[in-house]
Design an enzyme around this catalytic site. Structure first.
Site, PDB file in Angstrom:
ATOM      1  N   ARG A 113       0.799  -1.221   0.000  1.00 32.98           N
ATOM      2  CA  ARG A 113       0.000   0.000   0.000  1.00 32.98           C
ATOM      3  C   ARG A 113       0.840   1.283   0.000  1.00 32.98           C
ATOM      4  O   ARG A 113       0.521   2.226  -0.699  1.00 32.98           O
ATOM      5  CB  ARG A 113      -0.896  -0.013   1.245  1.00 32.98           C
ATOM      6  CG  ARG A 113      -1.984   1.021   1.237  1.00 32.98           C
ATOM      7  CD  ARG A 113      -2.701   1.061   2.582  1.00 32.98           C
ATOM      8  NE  ARG A 113      -3.054  -0.223   3.106  1.00 32.98           N
ATOM      9  CZ  ARG A 113      -4.262  -0.786   3.003  1.00 32.98           C
ATOM     10  NH1 ARG A 113      -5.229  -0.154   2.385  1.00 32.98           N
ATOM     11  NH2 ARG A 113      -4.492  -1.970   3.536  1.00 32.98           N
ATOM     12  N   CYS A 120     -26.654  -2.586  -8.640  1.00 35.72           N
ATOM     13  CA  CYS A 120     -27.976  -2.722  -8.031  1.00 35.72           C
ATOM     14  C   CYS A 120     -27.921  -3.235  -6.603  1.00 35.72           C
ATOM     15  O   CYS A 120     -28.441  -4.318  -6.308  1.00 35.72           O
ATOM     16  CB  CYS A 120     -28.820  -3.638  -8.890  1.00 35.72           C
ATOM     17  SG  CYS A 120     -28.933  -2.979 -10.541  1.00 35.72           S
TER      18      CYS A 120
HETATM   19  N1  LLP Z   1       2.893  -9.194   3.146  1.00 30.43           N
HETATM   20  C1  LLP Z   1       1.867 -10.005   3.452  1.00 30.43           C
HETATM   21  C2  LLP Z   1       2.163 -11.358   3.894  1.00 30.43           C
HETATM   22  C3  LLP Z   1       0.543  -9.540   3.356  1.00 30.43           C
HETATM   23  O1  LLP Z   1      -0.451 -10.346   3.676  1.00 30.43           O
HETATM   24  C4  LLP Z   1       0.290  -8.213   2.923  1.00 30.43           C
HETATM   25  C5  LLP Z   1      -1.078  -7.703   2.790  1.00 30.43           C
HETATM   26  C6  LLP Z   1       1.401  -7.404   2.609  1.00 30.43           C
HETATM   27  C7  LLP Z   1       2.681  -7.921   2.736  1.00 30.43           C
HETATM   28  C8  LLP Z   1       1.252  -5.989   2.126  1.00 30.43           C
HETATM   29  O2  LLP Z   1       0.669  -5.183   3.086  1.00 30.43           O
HETATM   30  P1  LLP Z   1       0.573  -3.599   2.837  1.00 30.43           P
HETATM   31  O3  LLP Z   1       1.958  -3.022   2.894  1.00 30.43           O
HETATM   32  O4  LLP Z   1      -0.050  -3.379   1.521  1.00 30.43           O
HETATM   33  O5  LLP Z   1      -0.280  -3.122   3.960  1.00 30.43           O
HETATM   34  N2  LLP Z   1      -7.444  -5.499   0.635  1.00 30.43           N
HETATM   35  C9  LLP Z   1      -7.102  -4.795   1.870  1.00 30.43           C
HETATM   36  C10 LLP Z   1      -5.663  -5.035   2.286  1.00 30.43           C
HETATM   37  C11 LLP Z   1      -5.304  -6.479   2.434  1.00 30.43           C
HETATM   38  C12 LLP Z   1      -3.861  -6.702   2.817  1.00 30.43           C
HETATM   39  C13 LLP Z   1      -3.486  -8.127   2.729  1.00 30.43           C
HETATM   40  N3  LLP Z   1      -2.109  -8.420   2.993  1.00 30.43           N
HETATM   41  C14 LLP Z   1      -7.410  -3.314   1.704  1.00 30.43           C
HETATM   42  O6  LLP Z   1      -7.915  -2.915   0.655  1.00 30.43           O
HETATM   43  O7  LLP Z   1      -7.197  -2.517   2.625  1.00 30.43           O
END
Ligand code: LLP
Length: 421
Positions: free
Chosen positions: A278, A346
């Site tokens: 992110r 919808c």
């Molecule tokens: N590593 C692992 C093992 C993970 O499960 C994740 C995210 C990351 C790295 C990356 O995390 P980040 O730096 O992006 O926070 N769909 C959700 C977020 C799900 C995150 C899943 N795992 C949303 O839209 O907020």
């Protein structure tokens, strides 16, 4: 900081007006800034520069191959969670020795794929997975480098659907069983222990949960080394949050996060791997959409857009906030109006924002959802048979469609009617 700014009253991605892209590719579409992707990746490499490190971009947040190539060319590794993502990393030209494979449900086919083409390490999440990986490696005559993901039982203080480091979550092995599980791993054939993995959740807006987790990892490193295991890498996962609401206080900076890592783990002399998604991709992308109608309801006005929950699901799935900007800037003196911002799908859940103050808008006006680069396009679906929307990459004054909008023919041709029907 990102590269989506108003110039002469018109919202730009770097040097390109979003209205120009809209005219060329139609709406809705995702638009990414190469400069912002680059800058955010570099913030992490700078933050970790005092230690040997590898920044592995979490492909799940934004998986377009053009974006992966851009980051890969800068030196990024990749964090993948499926055979599909692994293939994307290879297609982007990323060297297999920079790819880490995470996830609780790796199949034997995915293990084979990665062992055959090469892998930096598997982040193993359970004992059955250890045994399965060992068996696949033996059958192929390969050695599988592994870390084991430990679950430190800390509260990440984030949305319950994206917290992963509590003992009730499905991820990793309980840290208090790590000694036992590392001993089993060491005894299994064709596995090579290289380190420890931890990831406690996503969109963390404080450093304290990271600190708790990393202190536990530091302790575990010493314990495992004392038992003769070679721990040379620490994979610390991703999770650093971004400011979704410009008006709110900002989450910690990568620099502060890097200093925390150095302070809690630097003395161990390990190579540090992180898996940010992110923070690299989130504010590098916007979703541009057009107003179809302004509908005056009984007690509120609805802004009905041509984008919907199938294009950007975060608001309806997590109640997530995305700032919305008019693409043509409002005059400074304009009084804001309150809108419920919705899509055409919808169901009532197809709501992006309620009572959102925005300048007065009308049909055909363009709006941009900020912070839509992460978990936007990758979570899109074709619900209501709405084609997946295009992705556009901007660099300086150039832009290119990096994923085209499919035709209805392509969509319909994926279905088939059995001969017996
Ligand atoms: N590593 C692992 C093992 C993970 O499960 C994740 C995210 C990351 C790295 C990356 O995390 P980040 O730096 O992006 O926070 N769909 C959700 C977020 C799900 C995150 C899943 N795992 C949303 O839209 O907020």
């Amino acid at each position: 900081m990102d590269h989506f700014l108003y110039r002469n009253g018109s919202l730009h991605a770097e040097d390109v007006a979003l209205s120009e892209i809209a005219a060329a590719v139609g709406t809705p579409f995702y638009c990414y800034s190469a400069a912002t992707l680059t800058r955010h990746y570099q913030l992490f490499t700078e933050a970790l520069s005092p230690m040997p490190h590898l920044v592995c971009f979490a492909i799940k947040s934004l998986s377009n191959i053009a974006v992966l190539k851009l980051l890969g060319d800068l030196g990024a590794g990749m964090d993948v969670v499926s055979g599909g993502e692994y293939r994307r990393a290879l297609a982007a030209g990323v060297s297999p020795d920079k790819i880490v494979f995470s996830g609780v449900g790796k199949t034997a086919e995915e293990m084979q794929l990665a062992l055959t083409h090469g892998i930096r390490q598997f982040n193993v999440e359970s004992e059955p997975e250890l045994r399965a990986l060992s068996a696949v490696a033996v059958a192929l005559g390969k050695i599988a480098p592994i870390t084991i993901r430990v679950n430190p039982d800390v509260d990440a203080k984030t949305h319950e659907k994206i917290a992963t480091g509590k003992k009730e979550n499905k991820f990793g092995i309980p840290i208090n069983r790590a000694v036992e599980v590392y001993a089993e791993a060491a005894a299994l054939p064709n596995l090579q222990i290289v380190g420890i993995d931890v990831h406690i959740g996503s969109q963390l807006t404080e450093l304290e949960p990271f600190e708790q987790a990393y202190k536990k990892v530091a302790e575990l490193t010493e314990t495992l080394r004392a038992q003769g295991h070679s721990i040379t890498r620490l994979d610390l996962g991703g999770g650093l949050g971004i400011p979704y609401e410009r008006s709110n206080s900002a989450p910690p900076l990568p620099r502060e996060y890097g200093a925390l890592i150095q302070r809690t783990l630097g003395h161990l002399g390990c190579e540090i791997e992180i898996e940010p998604g992110r923070l690299i991709s989130g504010n590098s992308g916007v979703l541009v959409s057009k107003v179809i109608y302004v509908k005056n309801g009984e007690d509120r006005d609805f802004l009905i857009l041509d984008a919907a929950m199938n294009d950007l699901v975060r608001p309806s799935m997590y109640g997530a906030h995305h700032d919305i900007l008019p693409v043509i800037e409002a005059e400074a003196a304009t009084e804001a109006q309150s809108y419920d911002v919705v899509g055409p799908v919808c169901e009532t859940g197809d709501t992006f924002a309620k009572a959102r103050p925005l300048p007065p808008l009308q049909a055909d006006d363009l709006v941009a959802f900020r912070s839509a680069g992460a978990y936007g396009a990758v979570m899109a679906s074709e619900y209501n048979t709405r084609p997946l929307i295009p992705e556009v990459l901007v660099r300086g004054d150039q832009f290119a469609v990096i994923r085209a909008r499919p035709s209805y023919e392509e969509i319909l041709n994926r279905d088939s009617i059995p001969t017996w029907l």
